[in-house]
Design a protein around this motif. Structure first.
Motif, PDB file in Angstrom:
ATOM      1  N   SER A 252       0.779  -1.101  -0.359  1.00 51.32           N
ATOM      2  CA  SER A 252       0.328  -0.474   0.101  1.00 51.32           C
ATOM      3  C   SER A 252       0.546   1.415   0.059  1.00 51.32           C
ATOM      4  CB  SER A 252      -0.683  -0.336   1.114  1.00 51.32           C
ATOM      5  OG  SER A 252      -1.476  -0.810   1.411  1.00 51.32           O
ATOM      6  N   ILE A 253       2.170   1.019  -0.610  1.00 50.05           N
ATOM      7  CA  ILE A 253       3.414   2.358  -1.037  1.00 50.05           C
ATOM      8  C   ILE A 253       2.544   3.066  -2.446  1.00 50.05           C
ATOM      9  CG2 ILE A 253       5.479   3.579  -1.154  1.00 50.05           C
ATOM     10  CD1 ILE A 253       6.125   1.002   0.808  1.00 50.05           C
ATOM     11  N   PRO A 254       1.928   4.115  -2.699  1.00 53.70           N
ATOM     12  CA  PRO A 254       1.831   4.903  -3.791  1.00 53.70           C
ATOM     13  C   PRO A 254       2.805   5.068  -4.717  1.00 53.70           C
ATOM     14  CG  PRO A 254       0.711   6.161  -1.327  1.00 53.70           C
ATOM     15  CD  PRO A 254       1.567   4.855  -1.622  1.00 53.70           C
ATOM     16  N   LEU A 255       2.794   4.527  -6.248  1.00 54.70           N
ATOM     17  CA  LEU A 255       3.811   4.811  -6.821  1.00 54.70           C
ATOM     18  C   LEU A 255       3.597   5.720  -7.724  1.00 54.70           C
ATOM     19  CD1 LEU A 255       6.600   3.499  -8.504  1.00 54.70           C
ATOM     20  CD2 LEU A 255       4.836   2.451  -9.821  1.00 54.70           C
ATOM     21  N   ILE A 256       4.721   6.933  -7.746  1.00 55.55           N
ATOM     22  CA  ILE A 256       5.230   7.961  -8.445  1.00 55.55           C
ATOM     23  C   ILE A 256       5.594   8.130  -9.184  1.00 55.55           C
ATOM     24  CG2 ILE A 256       4.851  10.500  -8.059  1.00 55.55           C
ATOM     25  CD1 ILE A 256       4.704   9.958  -4.919  1.00 55.55           C
ATOM     26  N   GLY A 268       9.464   6.253 -27.201  1.00 50.11           N
ATOM     27  CA  GLY A 268       8.314   4.983 -28.345  1.00 50.11           C
ATOM     28  C   GLY A 268       7.037   4.292 -27.718  1.00 50.11           C
ATOM     29  N   ALA A 269       6.660   5.236 -26.394  1.00 46.11           N
ATOM     30  CA  ALA A 269       5.568   5.117 -26.033  1.00 46.11           C
ATOM     31  C   ALA A 269       4.987   6.029 -25.782  1.00 46.11           C
ATOM     32  CB  ALA A 269       5.520   3.680 -24.634  1.00 46.11           C
ATOM     33  N   PHE A 270       4.184   6.463 -25.485  1.00 50.78           N
ATOM     34  CA  PHE A 270       2.800   8.115 -25.330  1.00 50.78           C
ATOM     35  C   PHE A 270       3.714   8.314 -23.412  1.00 50.78           C
ATOM     36  CE2 PHE A 270       0.639  11.608 -24.107  1.00 50.78           C
ATOM     37  CZ  PHE A 270       0.207  11.787 -26.363  1.00 50.78           C
ATOM     38  N   TRP A 271       3.529   7.315 -23.565  1.00 50.01           N
ATOM     39  CA  TRP A 271       4.108   7.419 -21.544  1.00 50.01           C
ATOM     40  C   TRP A 271       4.754   6.350 -21.031  1.00 50.01           C
ATOM     41  CZ3 TRP A 271       2.763  12.069 -20.274  1.00 50.01           C
ATOM     42  CH2 TRP A 271       1.546  12.835 -20.684  1.00 50.01           C
ATOM     43  N   ALA A 272       6.058   6.674 -21.063  1.00 48.46           N
ATOM     44  CA  ALA A 272       7.138   5.423 -20.886  1.00 48.46           C
ATOM     45  C   ALA A 272       7.173   4.635 -20.173  1.00 48.46           C
ATOM     46  CB  ALA A 272       8.767   6.428 -20.156  1.00 48.46           C
ATOM     47  N   VAL A 273       5.759   4.125 -19.009  1.00 48.36           N
ATOM     48  CA  VAL A 273       6.065   3.286 -18.418  1.00 48.36           C
ATOM     49  C   VAL A 273       4.615   2.046 -18.194  1.00 48.36           C
ATOM     50  CG1 VAL A 273       5.651   4.655 -15.876  1.00 48.36           C
ATOM     51  CG2 VAL A 273       3.856   4.850 -17.303  1.00 48.36           C
ATOM     52  N   GLU A 274       4.786   2.551 -20.293  1.00 49.43           N
ATOM     53  CA  GLU A 274       4.061   1.915 -21.016  1.00 49.43           C
ATOM     54  C   GLU A 274       4.105   0.680 -21.155  1.00 49.43           C
ATOM     55  OE1 GLU A 274      -0.514   4.435 -22.960  1.00 49.43           O
ATOM     56  OE2 GLU A 274       1.886   4.966 -24.017  1.00 49.43           O
ATOM     57  N   HIS A 275       5.761   0.903 -21.720  1.00 53.58           N
ATOM     58  CA  HIS A 275       6.835  -0.366 -21.970  1.00 53.58           C
ATOM     59  C   HIS A 275       7.145  -1.310 -21.201  1.00 53.58           C
ATOM     60  CE1 HIS A 275       8.792   2.306 -25.360  1.00 53.58           C
ATOM     61  NE2 HIS A 275       8.961   3.261 -24.304  1.00 53.58           N
ATOM     62  N   SER A 276       6.394  -1.202 -19.891  1.00 50.64           N
ATOM     63  CA  SER A 276       6.261  -2.457 -19.333  1.00 50.64           C
ATOM     64  C   SER A 276       5.080  -2.949 -18.550  1.00 50.64           C
ATOM     65  CB  SER A 276       7.058  -2.018 -17.262  1.00 50.64           C
ATOM     66  OG  SER A 276       6.607  -0.834 -17.500  1.00 50.64           O
ATOM     67  N   GLY A 277       4.188  -1.988 -19.026  1.00 55.81           N
ATOM     68  CA  GLY A 277       2.667  -2.601 -18.186  1.00 55.81           C
ATOM     69  C   GLY A 277       2.429  -1.205 -17.059  1.00 55.81           C
ATOM     70  N   VAL A 278       3.424  -0.765 -16.957  1.00 57.46           N
ATOM     71  CA  VAL A 278       3.183  -0.359 -15.267  1.00 57.46           C
ATOM     72  C   VAL A 278       1.774   0.467 -15.785  1.00 57.46           C
ATOM     73  CG1 VAL A 278       4.248   0.764 -13.352  1.00 57.46           C
ATOM     74  CG2 VAL A 278       5.212  -1.176 -13.782  1.00 57.46           C
ATOM     75  N   THR A 279       0.554   0.735 -14.736  1.00 57.94           N
ATOM     76  CA  THR A 279       0.202   1.956 -14.168  1.00 57.94           C
ATOM     77  C   THR A 279       0.591   2.925 -12.777  1.00 57.94           C
ATOM     78  OG1 THR A 279      -1.815   0.377 -15.467  1.00 57.94           O
ATOM     79  CG2 THR A 279      -2.471   2.121 -13.922  1.00 57.94           C
ATOM     80  N   PRO A 280       0.848   3.301 -12.807  1.00 63.38           N
ATOM     81  CA  PRO A 280       1.306   3.860 -11.426  1.00 63.38           C
ATOM     82  C   PRO A 280       0.284   4.959 -10.543  1.00 63.38           C
ATOM     83  CG  PRO A 280       2.003   5.655 -12.982  1.00 63.38           C
ATOM     84  CD  PRO A 280       1.322   4.310 -14.127  1.00 63.38           C
TER      85      PRO A 280
END
Length: 513
Positions: A252-256, A268-280
């Protein structure tokens, strides 16, 4: 106005005098804290796309792009049209946090681009017009939502220049956050590199969180960059980023996610987190979202929205021109698949630049993601050591070994066991040589002489950085690569002529046996 005319319409000689006069007055009047102006003594007067023209009539290819702000380059037509439309409409330009049609259009376009898990239940906070204020707001948000105070951050990070953002950055003078190892292949803190190094970094983080005697209480949040920019253009491995998401979610630690420089298609992705499939849980956004004008926001999950009215505010958070320019930029990147193009063109540029590693011993590493590219300069005569060997040498120098003979034997044993580091493909490679900031600065100067503007970054300012606009053409990319390669070759041949200490003649690697 002709290329040889000055800003006041004079001849080339007059243009050069105007150029020099402006630089002298800047040096006499502005703070010693100025940075880019020291390394890039130019006076821009016109710009379009990738090209800048100086007051002295010289033209440059701009691969700094306002430190990544100019996703569409200078003065893109869709941006100018959006700005003119607002100006011509008579709409108010500063409205604090009042609702306006311009703001509504920007917010709608922004939410259209967000990762689905965040767009479906997101909230947005408009901040003061700089990314560092968005970082401060994110920290305040997660502290209010969790009732906790600590922040987890990573070595090599850069999150801004205000107090809280600096405290979470890699160069913090006082430690106010828990610092964790950021995985990197070339200079792995564990001397391993590759997936093994990333796994060790993840285990370290897990241990810090779960060990009741680690000295780190459960934090209010974790902040990270999907690609460290100022830290040296270091992409986070996708598997490691997914691991950080699981570790934080389970506790339960918010990821920023700090997407201030990586966002809006750059990697190369609209948001870089999308490469890993992560939703912060939280994203901090600035730079390109304002379409070249100042704008910063925090986007976060609705269950974190526990703020009282006025908990975070700012006079200029209602910049209508920036919102109009930003909406136009976001839509243009999305509609023209510029993120996908950045990924393809960036991969091509990286493959071309990696040839420099084969040719020049002073090029230690070439890395990046999309159009966020770094070339690390190293001392070709320095000793290549793994992390383990480096520790053995330091221990010997500190007198921790039992004697000189034993220390030498221990160092030799370490080199035998760990004289190579596994790369991304699992193939052995030698450890990194010492960073060479003098050579990097020399390459930057040589690039400027050839009409190419580049930035420096990295732990020791030893990384030449490329941040071209997403609209760069194939022909322009080829010109950038040619000028950079020529600059590297010139510095490798004669470092002293470019203000660096002399190296091995020719600067080329010795042929393999």
């Amino acid at each position: 106005m002709a290329v040889t005319e000055s800003v006041t319409g004079g001849t080339f000689g007059g243009a050069h005098a105007a150029h020099e006069g402006i630089l002298r007055r800047q040096s006499a009047r502005e703070s010693r804290a100025r940075t880019y102006a020291r390394a890039l003594p130019i006076v821009p007067v016109r710009a379009r796309g990738l090209t800048i023209e100086g007051a002295d009539g010289r033209r440059y290819l701009d691969c700094l792009s306002g430190a990544g702000t100019l996703a569409l380059g200078h003065n893109h037509p869709v941006v100018l049209e959006a700005i003119r439309k607002v100006l011509d409409s008579g709409a108010p330009l500063a409205v604090l946090d009042l609702a306006t049609p311009v703001k509504d259009a920007f917010t709608t376009e922004l939410f259209r681009t967000l990762p689905p898990g965040l767009a479906d239940r997101g909230r947005v906070q408009f901040c003061g017009p700089a990314g560092t204020d968005a970082v401060e707001a994110a920290f305040k948000l997660v502290r209010a939502a969790t009732g906790r105070t600590g922040i987890l951050a990573f070595t090599g990070a850069y999150h801004g220049m205000t107090t809280g953002a600096l405290a979470a950055s890699g160069g913090a003078g006082e430690v106010r956050v828990a610092r964790l190892p950021y995985p990197q292949d070339y200079r792995c803190p564990f001397g391993v590199g590759g997936l093994g190094g990333a796994e060790l970094a993840a285990r370290w983080t897990e241990t810090v969180l779960d060990d009741p005697k680690s000295g780190v209480p459960l934090p209010a949040g974790m902040i990270l960059e999907p690609v460290q920019g100022e830290g040296g253009v270091i992409p986070a491995p996708d598997a490691w980023l997914r691991r950080m998401r699981r570790l934080t979610a389970d506790r339960s630690i918010p990821l920023i996610a700090d997407e201030i420089q990586t966002g809006v298609g750059r990697t190369g992705a609209f948001w870089a987190v999308e490469h890993s499939g992560v939703t912060p849980d939280v994203m901090v956004l600035s730079k390109a979202i304002g379409g070249s004008l100042p704008l910063a926001v925090v986007v976060y999950r609705d269950d974190l929205d526990v703020w009282e009215p006025g908990a975070h505010a700012g006079t200029f958070r209602g910049n209508q021109l920036a919102m109009a320019a930003g909406a136009a930029t976001l839509a243009h990147v999305r509609e023209n698949a510029l993120a996908e193009r950045a990924g393809l063109l960036g991969a091509h540029m990286l493959s071309q630049l990696r040839r420099l590693q084969d040719d020049f011993a002073c090029v230690g590493d070439v890395r990046g993601r999309g159009l966020m590219i770094g070339v690390e300069l190293v001392d070709p005569e320095g000793e290549a050591l793994t992390g383990a060997a480096e520790r053995a040498r330091e221990a010997s120098e500190a007198g921790e070994a039992t004697g000189e003979a034993e220390a030498q034997a221990a160092g030799a044993a370490v080199r035998t066991r760990g004289g190579a580091v596994s790369g991304r493909d699992g193939e052995p490679r030698s450890g990194p040589r010492p960073a060479a900031p003098e050579l990097a600065a020399a390459v930057q100067r040589a690039c400027l002489e050839r009409g190419l503007i580049v930035e420096l970054g990295g732990r020791h300012a030893g990384v030449v950085r490329l941040l071209p606009p997403l609209t760069i053409t194939d022909e322009q990319a080829a010109a950038v690569l040619d000028r950079l390669a020529d600059a590297v070759a010139a510095v490798a041949r004669d470092p002293a002529a470019h203000g660096a200490r002399p190296r091995r003649p020719g600067g080329r690697k010795e042929p393999a046996d």
